[in-house]
Design a protein around this motif. Structure first.
Motif, PDB file in Angstrom:
ATOM      1  N   SER A  63     -14.146 -80.220 101.881  1.00 27.17           N
ATOM      2  CA  SER A  63     -15.543 -79.912 101.650  1.00 27.17           C
ATOM      3  C   SER A  63     -16.348 -80.819 102.585  1.00 27.17           C
ATOM      4  O   SER A  63     -16.143 -82.035 102.594  1.00 27.17           O
ATOM      5  CB  SER A  63     -15.907 -80.186 100.201  1.00 27.17           C
ATOM      6  OG  SER A  63     -17.277 -79.954  99.990  1.00 27.17           O
ATOM      7  N   GLU A 122     -21.710 -81.894 110.449  1.00 22.69           N
ATOM      8  CA  GLU A 122     -21.079 -80.632 110.788  1.00 22.69           C
ATOM      9  C   GLU A 122     -19.736 -80.908 111.457  1.00 22.69           C
ATOM     10  O   GLU A 122     -19.620 -81.825 112.263  1.00 22.69           O
ATOM     11  CB  GLU A 122     -21.979 -79.849 111.740  1.00 22.69           C
ATOM     12  CG  GLU A 122     -21.451 -78.498 112.116  1.00 22.69           C
ATOM     13  CD  GLU A 122     -22.406 -77.747 113.024  1.00 22.69           C
ATOM     14  OE1 GLU A 122     -22.617 -76.559 112.777  1.00 22.69           O
ATOM     15  OE2 GLU A 122     -22.926 -78.361 113.978  1.00 22.69           O
ATOM     16  N   ARG A 181     -14.847 -77.601 115.914  1.00 28.21           N
ATOM     17  CA  ARG A 181     -13.424 -77.480 116.247  1.00 28.21           C
ATOM     18  C   ARG A 181     -13.030 -78.377 117.427  1.00 28.21           C
ATOM     19  O   ARG A 181     -11.909 -78.870 117.490  1.00 28.21           O
ATOM     20  CB  ARG A 181     -13.086 -76.031 116.569  1.00 28.21           C
ATOM     21  CG  ARG A 181     -11.698 -75.897 117.150  1.00 28.21           C
ATOM     22  CD  ARG A 181     -11.392 -74.488 117.468  1.00 28.21           C
ATOM     23  NE  ARG A 181     -10.537 -74.021 116.399  1.00 28.21           N
ATOM     24  CZ  ARG A 181     -10.357 -72.770 116.090  1.00 28.21           C
ATOM     25  NH1 ARG A 181     -10.988 -71.844 116.721  1.00 28.21           N
ATOM     26  NH2 ARG A 181      -9.543 -72.444 115.126  1.00 28.21           N
ATOM     27  N   ARG A 192     -10.632 -73.464 109.636  1.00 24.77           N
ATOM     28  CA  ARG A 192     -10.774 -72.135 109.025  1.00 24.77           C
ATOM     29  C   ARG A 192     -11.781 -72.143 107.895  1.00 24.77           C
ATOM     30  O   ARG A 192     -11.894 -73.112 107.161  1.00 24.77           O
ATOM     31  CB  ARG A 192      -9.434 -71.656 108.473  1.00 24.77           C
ATOM     32  CG  ARG A 192      -8.429 -71.408 109.538  1.00 24.77           C
ATOM     33  CD  ARG A 192      -7.194 -70.801 108.938  1.00 24.77           C
ATOM     34  NE  ARG A 192      -6.371 -70.309 110.031  1.00 24.77           N
ATOM     35  CZ  ARG A 192      -5.876 -69.096 110.091  1.00 24.77           C
ATOM     36  NH1 ARG A 192      -6.086 -68.259 109.123  1.00 24.77           N
ATOM     37  NH2 ARG A 192      -5.159 -68.727 111.116  1.00 24.77           N
ATOM     38  N   ARG A 193     -12.482 -71.029 107.770  1.00 20.90           N
ATOM     39  CA  ARG A 193     -13.343 -70.738 106.618  1.00 20.90           C
ATOM     40  C   ARG A 193     -12.753 -69.508 105.963  1.00 20.90           C
ATOM     41  O   ARG A 193     -12.788 -68.427 106.538  1.00 20.90           O
ATOM     42  CB  ARG A 193     -14.776 -70.441 107.051  1.00 20.90           C
ATOM     43  CG  ARG A 193     -15.530 -71.641 107.461  1.00 20.90           C
ATOM     44  CD  ARG A 193     -16.614 -72.122 106.527  1.00 20.90           C
ATOM     45  NE  ARG A 193     -17.429 -71.093 105.933  1.00 20.90           N
ATOM     46  CZ  ARG A 193     -17.562 -70.966 104.617  1.00 20.90           C
ATOM     47  NH1 ARG A 193     -16.949 -71.775 103.797  1.00 20.90           N
ATOM     48  NH2 ARG A 193     -18.325 -70.026 104.121  1.00 20.90           N
ATOM     49  N   GLY A 194     -12.156 -69.684 104.814  1.00 23.81           N
ATOM     50  CA  GLY A 194     -11.440 -68.578 104.179  1.00 23.81           C
ATOM     51  C   GLY A 194     -10.199 -68.266 105.007  1.00 23.81           C
ATOM     52  O   GLY A 194      -9.411 -69.138 105.315  1.00 23.81           O
ATOM     53  N   ALA A 196     -12.860 -70.635 112.473  1.00 28.77           N
ATOM     54  CA  ALA A 196     -14.268 -71.002 112.591  1.00 28.77           C
ATOM     55  C   ALA A 196     -14.448 -71.962 113.759  1.00 28.77           C
ATOM     56  O   ALA A 196     -13.561 -72.757 114.067  1.00 28.77           O
ATOM     57  CB  ALA A 196     -14.750 -71.659 111.307  1.00 28.77           C
ATOM     58  N   VAL A 223     -18.276 -75.827 110.901  1.00 26.58           N
ATOM     59  CA  VAL A 223     -18.552 -75.695 109.472  1.00 26.58           C
ATOM     60  C   VAL A 223     -19.635 -76.711 109.125  1.00 26.58           C
ATOM     61  O   VAL A 223     -19.532 -77.888 109.464  1.00 26.58           O
ATOM     62  CB  VAL A 223     -17.281 -75.949 108.625  1.00 26.58           C
ATOM     63  CG1 VAL A 223     -17.596 -75.828 107.145  1.00 26.58           C
ATOM     64  CG2 VAL A 223     -16.176 -74.988 109.007  1.00 26.58           C
ATOM     65  N   PHE A 235     -20.267 -76.625 102.823  1.00 29.94           N
ATOM     66  CA  PHE A 235     -19.279 -75.553 102.838  1.00 29.94           C
ATOM     67  C   PHE A 235     -17.870 -76.127 102.757  1.00 29.94           C
ATOM     68  O   PHE A 235     -17.625 -77.276 103.080  1.00 29.94           O
ATOM     69  CB  PHE A 235     -19.415 -74.705 104.105  1.00 29.94           C
ATOM     70  CG  PHE A 235     -20.660 -73.872 104.131  1.00 29.94           C
ATOM     71  CD1 PHE A 235     -20.722 -72.682 103.427  1.00 29.94           C
ATOM     72  CD2 PHE A 235     -21.765 -74.283 104.846  1.00 29.94           C
ATOM     73  CE1 PHE A 235     -21.861 -71.915 103.450  1.00 29.94           C
ATOM     74  CE2 PHE A 235     -22.915 -73.524 104.869  1.00 29.94           C
ATOM     75  CZ  PHE A 235     -22.968 -72.339 104.171  1.00 29.94           C
ATOM     76  N   GLU A 236     -16.934 -75.268 102.337  1.00 30.05           N
ATOM     77  CA  GLU A 236     -15.533 -75.655 102.268  1.00 30.05           C
ATOM     78  C   GLU A 236     -14.783 -75.048 103.438  1.00 30.05           C
ATOM     79  O   GLU A 236     -15.174 -74.009 103.966  1.00 30.05           O
ATOM     80  CB  GLU A 236     -14.932 -75.188 100.942  1.00 30.05           C
ATOM     81  CG  GLU A 236     -15.543 -75.893  99.759  1.00 30.05           C
ATOM     82  CD  GLU A 236     -14.951 -75.441  98.454  1.00 30.05           C
ATOM     83  OE1 GLU A 236     -14.240 -74.414  98.420  1.00 30.05           O
ATOM     84  OE2 GLU A 236     -15.207 -76.117  97.443  1.00 30.05           O
ATOM     85  N   CYS A 237     -13.702 -75.711 103.840  1.00 26.55           N
ATOM     86  CA  CYS A 237     -12.928 -75.238 104.986  1.00 26.55           C
ATOM     87  C   CYS A 237     -11.496 -75.749 104.885  1.00 26.55           C
ATOM     88  O   CYS A 237     -11.175 -76.557 104.022  1.00 26.55           O
ATOM     89  CB  CYS A 237     -13.563 -75.699 106.293  1.00 26.55           C
ATOM     90  SG  CYS A 237     -13.643 -77.491 106.484  1.00 26.55           S
TER      91      CYS A 237
END
Length: 81
Positions: free
Chosen positions: A6, A11, A14, A37-39, A43, A46, A50-52
């Motif tokens: 999280s 920010e 990558r 990744r997001r879901g 990505a 992030v 948000f979670e990643c």
């Protein structure tokens, strides 16, 4: 191993460098994020709140409670005043 994370501040990009902190001590430093990744989607960045999922290049021993810090190294040219 991919760490479920999280973003608490700033920010994650990558292309950033990262370090792994465990119990207030730097365990692994000066490496890159190999997967962000997001879901189920890749990505580029992030944002806060948000979670990643993050995979760190050349490091597999991620544990619960570890902190991943990301940073960028920028070259700033000199100026004459």
């Amino acid at each position: 191993n991919i760490a479920g994370c999280s973003v608490t501040d700033g920010e994650i990009d990558r292309n950033s460098q990262c370090r792994l902190i465990r119990d207030g001590k730097v365990i692994f430093d000066n490496t890159k994020i190999s997967t962000l990744r997001r879901g189920k989607d890749d990505a580029k960045s992030v944002a806060t709140g948000f979670e990643c999922g993050i995979k760190i290049d050349r490091y597999e021993d991620i544990k619960v409670g570890d902190i991943i810090e990301t940073y960028k190294i920028e070259a700033v040219g000199r100026t004459l005043e």
